[in-house]
Write an enzyme that holds these catalytic residues in place. Structure first.
Site, PDB file in Angstrom:
ATOM      1  N   CYS A   1       0.846  -1.189   0.000  1.00  0.00           N
ATOM      2  CA  CYS A   1       0.000   0.000   0.000  1.00  0.00           C
ATOM      3  C   CYS A   1       0.883   1.242   0.000  1.00  0.00           C
ATOM      4  O   CYS A   1       1.822   1.351   0.796  1.00  0.00           O
ATOM      5  CB  CYS A   1      -0.916  -0.014   1.217  1.00  0.00           C
ATOM      6  SG  CYS A   1      -1.945   1.463   1.371  1.00  0.00           S
TER       7      CYS A   1
ATOM      8  N   CYS B   1      -0.114   3.381   3.742  1.00  0.00           N
ATOM      9  CA  CYS B   1       0.283   2.932   5.070  1.00  0.00           C
ATOM     10  C   CYS B   1       1.472   1.988   5.055  1.00  0.00           C
ATOM     11  O   CYS B   1       2.051   1.705   6.099  1.00  0.00           O
ATOM     12  CB  CYS B   1      -0.899   2.262   5.769  1.00  0.00           C
ATOM     13  SG  CYS B   1      -1.431   0.717   5.002  1.00  0.00           S
TER      14      CYS B   1
ATOM     15  N   CYS C   1      -4.428  -0.523   0.139  1.00  0.00           N
ATOM     16  CA  CYS C   1      -5.019  -1.661   0.841  1.00  0.00           C
ATOM     17  C   CYS C   1      -6.484  -1.379   1.161  1.00  0.00           C
ATOM     18  O   CYS C   1      -6.960  -0.245   1.071  1.00  0.00           O
ATOM     19  CB  CYS C   1      -4.227  -1.965   2.104  1.00  0.00           C
ATOM     20  SG  CYS C   1      -4.283  -0.643   3.331  1.00  0.00           S
TER      21      CYS C   1
ATOM     22  N   GLU D   1      22.648  14.672 -50.547  1.00  0.00           N
ATOM     23  CA  GLU D   1      22.240  15.084 -49.208  1.00  0.00           C
ATOM     24  C   GLU D   1      23.373  15.925 -48.625  1.00  0.00           C
ATOM     25  O   GLU D   1      24.287  15.389 -47.997  1.00  0.00           O
ATOM     26  CB  GLU D   1      21.960  13.856 -48.337  1.00  0.00           C
ATOM     27  CG  GLU D   1      20.853  12.986 -48.899  1.00  0.00           C
ATOM     28  CD  GLU D   1      20.767  11.635 -48.194  1.00  0.00           C
ATOM     29  OE1 GLU D   1      19.663  11.104 -48.081  1.00  0.00           O
ATOM     30  OE2 GLU D   1      21.821  11.112 -47.766  1.00  0.00           O
TER      31      GLU D   1
ATOM     32  N   ASP E   1      25.915   5.299 -45.028  1.00  0.00           N
ATOM     33  CA  ASP E   1      25.835   4.084 -45.834  1.00  0.00           C
ATOM     34  C   ASP E   1      26.609   4.214 -47.136  1.00  0.00           C
ATOM     35  O   ASP E   1      26.684   3.250 -47.904  1.00  0.00           O
ATOM     36  CB  ASP E   1      24.367   3.746 -46.133  1.00  0.00           C
ATOM     37  CG  ASP E   1      24.116   2.254 -46.148  1.00  0.00           C
ATOM     38  OD1 ASP E   1      24.800   1.529 -45.398  1.00  0.00           O
ATOM     39  OD2 ASP E   1      23.237   1.799 -46.907  1.00  0.00           O
TER      40      ASP E   1
ATOM     41  N   LYS F   1      18.256   1.190 -47.050  1.00  0.00           N
ATOM     42  CA  LYS F   1      18.097   1.947 -45.804  1.00  0.00           C
ATOM     43  C   LYS F   1      17.693   1.048 -44.647  1.00  0.00           C
ATOM     44  O   LYS F   1      18.154   1.228 -43.517  1.00  0.00           O
ATOM     45  CB  LYS F   1      17.054   3.048 -45.998  1.00  0.00           C
ATOM     46  CG  LYS F   1      16.831   3.881 -44.739  1.00  0.00           C
ATOM     47  CD  LYS F   1      15.757   4.947 -44.948  1.00  0.00           C
ATOM     48  CE  LYS F   1      15.505   5.716 -43.648  1.00  0.00           C
ATOM     49  NZ  LYS F   1      14.457   6.754 -43.811  1.00  0.00           N
TER      50      LYS F   1
ATOM     51  N   ASP G   1       9.184   1.565 -43.915  1.00  0.00           N
ATOM     52  CA  ASP G   1       8.495   2.158 -42.771  1.00  0.00           C
ATOM     53  C   ASP G   1       7.092   1.583 -42.595  1.00  0.00           C
ATOM     54  O   ASP G   1       6.697   1.205 -41.481  1.00  0.00           O
ATOM     55  CB  ASP G   1       8.445   3.681 -42.914  1.00  0.00           C
ATOM     56  CG  ASP G   1       8.083   4.116 -44.321  1.00  0.00           C
ATOM     57  OD1 ASP G   1       7.686   3.249 -45.125  1.00  0.00           O
ATOM     58  OD2 ASP G   1       8.177   5.313 -44.633  1.00  0.00           O
TER      59      ASP G   1
END
Length: 1088
Positions: A39, A42, A66, A373, A402, A544, A789
């Site tokens: 609990c 307590c 509890c 890129e 890559d 990829k 994907d």
């Protein structure tokens, strides 16, 4: 992993291992949090119900409380769960309180209305005797039977006081009756206390005068004080957090603190579309389906006899359009949005003065050709990742080269040096975005909210540094234009290992994150790792998808973060809190375990204001994806996605235990048995087969196994889940990687040395590592399509995982899009080709994944994502029909009656209403919606058709198609590429449709002028049909015209050729003359 500050290159198959050029990388140790069923108020252990399950107070979040604390909270507290703030419902055996819902059950009336409690309050002696009866089980006719291990004679005759697992110092030892927690007493909750004779009057129970009499009966006389102390401590700790900032570190270390106030609330919530918007939308969908039924009923029963071929073609096309619309429409039935709470995430997992408990994240950046890129764009993406608002020790950036280009390697080296200045500047002044190219390109007044002189001075200094950084990067690009005959050599004279792009060893370089490499202010930086996997002739490398799988393995060896983020090299982090947004879902304690990935929408820079070719794709990201999020989650779109690493390893989603079904107590048990026995048997057989199939995979998520010597801390019991041979067949022959797959919370094997990690890192990126394994089949990114994907997300959903769509107010990621017409069509061609490959593979959603965790409407969406290229054939045929009708004088519809007019008008109105309501709840403008409709026709008539042909050639003839990387050019002016005309064969089909429809309009109008007034009425339908095609192809016409004043030569040649062909056909048909003979008519004019 000690690399001696040098580049690591090697080949596992050739037993080569060379140190060329890095430094030591700090290992991340696994942190596991063990929590027992106790609990949270307590501290007592939860009791076990009669069904053998732990007591659950809140059915919404299962927060451990509890029964005594639950009863007290309902009776005297706020009657709500401390964590999720949901009102407690009455549980069997509990008394009814004010505000409870009305119940129909009659088998728990005594507990519900506390009949026994009233008796105890009225008759103390009767109360004590009834309570003793509960304690003394097994009594018959006044005799008491107790377990043999207890001596009844040794127990006092008085009813002892009850405590729960501990003795109260204020009560004498002979007055105790310990109620042990179930795990301590092996399932027995009460030590039974005998009572000699039930006929003898019961003596009053000795009470502590300081305690409330109502406490006796909740299980413990000391319970109320403990609970009150707990509430007092919670209040004190909350005051420390709010007012003192958490200076007392000892108090803040309490595990209860994250559950206080805002910290214990859910980290996100659903925002459903308002009923005033979504209900009319659903009604229109139902009406549109009914109207379609009436439409096809009329079309099929009213053929055009004199133009039967045209009528049949049009009906077939219309049926296909209706089916594809249904597949696209129904996944949008229940769209939702989500909202995150970043402050709650920080309150729960980031305590001031303590190490952050946020999960580690590995970020993957993939690049191939630095000429297409540009390295400057990749560098900006990497810089935005390194400067993200997240603990630096928990972020690792892996760049996959890559193409094994030395230009990328050198550019990344320059980026790591500039990051030492850029990262502290971003975090010091909290700037957005944190990609320098786009930050300095903002056309805003950066002094508006920044009046600090230090900011102005440092901004100008860092801008000068960035300009010098760009000069160095551009110099590297210029130098790389001419490759030396002997190949590139490094500074120490060593030949560059990647001189032969198709035959080179694997390479790893750790640029940042080493001991001693810090920023200019002395702070630690995130880890930056360069990776180029090994390539050899004769091996299939899977483009990829293969590169991403290599990153999954090498990152598992070096850092093994439990979460992964993958971005394209041109998609930078636009919102520095994007990782925190994703962690609000992944680390949510109630639903995070079943989420495989969090997908962010794609947003783009550098697109013209009119978005001529629908590059933003707003309809898909703001309408379709919201609809999927209401089912099982959005599809994976290839970038801007945070994954759970375990989902890549082929594991099933954690099983959710459903609550027991409610049974009716009105009928006898034998009646229920007769009715339900047969169903239960059939269900049990089928469920057992499914459970045994998925049992091993599900258990592997929480297992650790000692595969090889040197790996410690593995439980022997868990090592029996799968043999070493099965692990190697599934994941490959790397013991360290196999051990990492079984660590759900990430981390590295404790006893793995740096030398072992270094060797395994090269091993897992070797070209032959995936041979005879399940990589690309059931593990990692899935092979078999250029659009890996869609296939990867589909496999995860089939395993029962769900995904989440996160749309923060500030876009999380931004990238560049090909705004040129030819480049845009080639991009769409690649997407469509991937869908065709999936359609002809074994993973086609039409027949794959049944019996798993994929929902029906989610399957509809995946089917639509792979069959849409097939629409190109009926679309081209339908767009050619107007020209044929105008040239021949025929039409696809007979003479329209009043009934047909009503149906056609209702259909057009329903189509328009559907679009308007979608734009309303999706927040999409009419301009974006119309551009999407236009490019659907342009792409369908060009790229989709070529993709279908190439896919059929690949499947039937084995002709493979090379993957073309989409160019990502830097900013060369305001939309300079928009007006560049690049001839490609993809332009032929839409150009043909455009020309023949324009010619058809000219011929139709000429025919009407020649034949007189009566021919204009039938002409309007054909003209509307042809103009509909021309208007949809208008952006294409502007694209092929370019910015130049004259018309491109290829268009003139193609127009003249088509015009000549149509002229010859016109002369052959000769519609102005009758087929039999010349008909002479009397002139209606009186010349006299």
């Amino acid at each position: 992993m000690d690399t001696k500050g040098r580049l690591i290159a090697g080949s596992h198959n050739r037993n080569e291992f060379v140190l060329i050029n890095a430094d030591e990388t700090a290992r991340v140790t696994a942190v596991t949090e063990l929590s027992g069923q106790i609990c949270q108020i307590c501290g007592d252990e939860l009791e076990v119900t009669v069904n053998g399950e732990p007591f659950v107070a809140c059915n919404e979040c299962a927060f451990p409380v509890c029964r005594p604390c639950y009863e007290y909270e309902r009776r005297e507290g706020n009657q709500v769960c401390p964590q999720c703030k949901t009102r407690y419902k009455r549980i069997r055996g509990s008394a009814r309180v004010l505000g409870d819902e009305e119940e129909d059950d009659t088998d728990d009336l005594e507990s519900e209305f506390d009949i026994g409690g009233n008796l105890r309050r009225d008759h103390p002696h009767m109360s004590e005797s009834m309570f003793s009866t509960r304690l003394n089980y097994g009594s018959v006719n006044g005799s008491v039977h107790t377990p043999s291990e207890f001596d009844a004679a040794s127990v006092a005759s008085e009813i002892p006081l009850l405590t729960y697992g501990q003795e109260d110092v204020g009560i004498s030892a002979d007055k105790h009756a310990l109620i042990l927690p179930p795990f301590m007493a092996r399932g027995k909750r009460i030590y039974p206390m005998p009572f000699p004779d039930s006929s003898v009057p019961v003596q009053p129970r000795p009470m502590d005068p300081k305690k409330d009499i109502a406490v006796y009966g909740y299980g413990s006389v000391a319970w109320k004080e403990r609970m009150e102390d707990w509430k007092k401590k919670q209040s004190e700790k909350l005051q420390v957090v709010r007012h003192e900032g958490g200076k007392d570190t000892d108090e803040l270390d309490d595990p209860d603190l994250p559950k206080m106030d805002e910290g214990r609330q859910p980290l996100w919530r659903k925002l459903p579309i308002s009923s005033s918007r979504i209900n009319p939308y659903r009604i229109i969908i139902v009406l549109r389906i009914a109207i379609l039924g009436l439409f096809f009923h009329y079309r099929i029963l009213h053929p055009v006899n004199d133009a039967y071929a045209l009528w049949l073609t049009s009906v077939i096309c219309e049926i296909w359009f209706a089916v594809s619309w249904i597949f696209d429409q129904f996944p949008k039935w229940s769209p939702i949005m989500r909202e995150t709470y970043l402050d709650r995430l920080s309150l729960r997992y980031e305590k001031e003065g303590k190490p952050s408990q946020l999960a580690d994240i590995d970020v993957f950046v993939s690049t191939v050709d630095p000429m297409k890129e540009p390295p400057l764009i990749t560098a900006n993406t990497v810089l935005s990742i390194l400067a993200v608002d997240y603990p630096v020790e928990k972020v690792a950036c892996y760049v996959s080269d890559d193409g094994a280009a030395m230009l990328t390697f050198e550019a990344l080296s320059e980026t790591s040096e500039f990051a030492r200045k850029w990262v502290p500047f971003c975090k010091k002044f909290s700037i957005e975005p944190r990609a320098p190219e786009w930050y300095f390109a903002q056309k805003v007044d950066y002094l508006k909210d920044k009046v600090d002189a230090a900011f102005i001075r440092e901004r100008r200094a860092i801008k000068r540094e960035y300009e010098e950084f760009k000069v160095r990067i551009n110099a590297l690009v210029a130098m790389a234009q001419k490759v030396p005959e002997d190949g590139w050599t490094m500074q120490d004279g060593t030949p560059w290992p990647g001189n032969n792009v198709r035959d080179h060893p694997g390479m790893i370089q750790v640029f940042l994150g080493q001991n001693g490499v810090r920023d200019i202010e002395g702070n630690e930086l995130p880890r930056l790792v360069y990776v180029s996997r090994e390539k050899r002739p004769g091996y299939e490398h899977h483009k990829k998808a293969g590169a991403m799988n290599a990153l999954v393995r090498v990152s598992a060896i070096i850092t093994n973060a439990p979460y992964l983020l993958n971005v394209d090299c041109d998609h930078y982090i636009n919102n520095s809190k994007a990782l925190r947004e994703a962690m609000c879902f992944m680390m949510d304690p109630t639903s995070g375990k079943k989420i495989c990935y969090v997908q962010f929408p794609q947003r783009f820079d550098g697109i013209d204001r009119n978005d001529r070719y629908s590059n933003r794709n707003v309809v898909f990201f703001d309408i379709n994806m919201k609809g999927l999020d209401g089912i099982q989650g959005p599809i994976y779109v290839g970038t801007g996605c945070v994954f759970r690493r375990q989902a890549f390893y082929g594991y099933d989603a954690p099983a959710t235990r459903k609550p027991p079904r409610k049974t009716c107590n009105c009928w006898p048990k034998w009646c229920c048995c007769l009715c339900g026995s047969r169903k239960k048997k059939i269900k049990s057989k089928s469920s057992m087969k499914k459970m045994t199939k998925n049992k091993d995979d599900t258990k592997q998520m929480h297992a650790l196994e000692n595969i090889e010597e040197g790996i410690e801390g593995i439980d022997n019991e868990k090592s029996l889940l799968m043999s070493q041979q099965k692990f190697e067949k599934k994941y490959g022959q790397s013991s360290v990687f196999i051990a990492s797959t079984l660590m759900e919370d990430g981390g590295l094997p404790k006893a793995a040395s740096s030398a072992t990690l270094l060797k395994e890192a090269i091993h897992v990126i070797s070209c032959g590592y995936e041979d005879k394994t399940e990589w690309g089949k059931e593990v990692g990114w899935i092979y078999g399509s250029v659009t890996e994907d869609i296939l990867t997300g589909f496999k995860m959903h089939c395993h029962g995982w769900r995904s989440v769509y996160c749309m923060p107010k500030r876009p999380a990621f931004k990238g560049s899009a090909p705004i040129n017409l030819s480049d845009r069509l080639h991009q769409v061609l690649r997407w469509a080709l991937g869908s065709v490959e999936i359609f002809f593979s074994r993973h086609c959603p039409i027949w794959y994944g049944y019996g798993g965790g994929l929902k029906s409407l989610e399957r509809f969406s995946y089917i639509n994502s792979v069959v849409y290229p097939l629409t190109s054939i009926p679309l081209i045929a339908y767009c050619a029909l107007p020209a044929v009708c105008l040239l021949t004088g025929k039409f696809i519809v007979p003479e329209i009656s009043n009934y047909a007019s009503i149906i056609f008008m209702a259909l057009f109105i329903s189509i328009a209403a559907t679009g308007i309501l979608e734009m309303q709840w999706g927040g999409v403008g009419i301009h974006d919606w119309w551009r999407n409709e236009q490019f659907w026709v342009i792409g369908g008539a060009s790229s989709h058709l070529f993709a279908l042909v190439q896919g059929l050639l690949k499947v039937l003839a084995g002709v493979n198609t090379n993957f073309t990387v989409t160019s990502k050019a830097a900013d060369d002016g305001d939309f300079a590429e928009l007006y560049i005309f690049k001839w490609t064969s993809l332009l032929i089909p839409p150009l043909t449709l455009l020309i023949i429809n324009i010619i058809g309009v000219i011929v139709g109008v000429s025919d009407a002028i020649n034949n007189g007034y009566d021919s204009w009425g039938p002409l309007f339908g054909r003209l509307f049909f042809a103009l509909w095609v021309i208007v949809h192809l208008y952006p294409f016409l502007k694209g092929v015209m370019g910015k130049q004043e004259g018309v491109p030569t290829i268009i003139l040649v193609w127009a003249i050729l088509l015009a000549s062909i149509l002229t010859l056909l016109w002369v052959r048909i000769n519609p102005f003359l009758a087929k039999n003979d010349i008909v002479l008519e009397i002139c209606g004019l009186k010349c006299d």
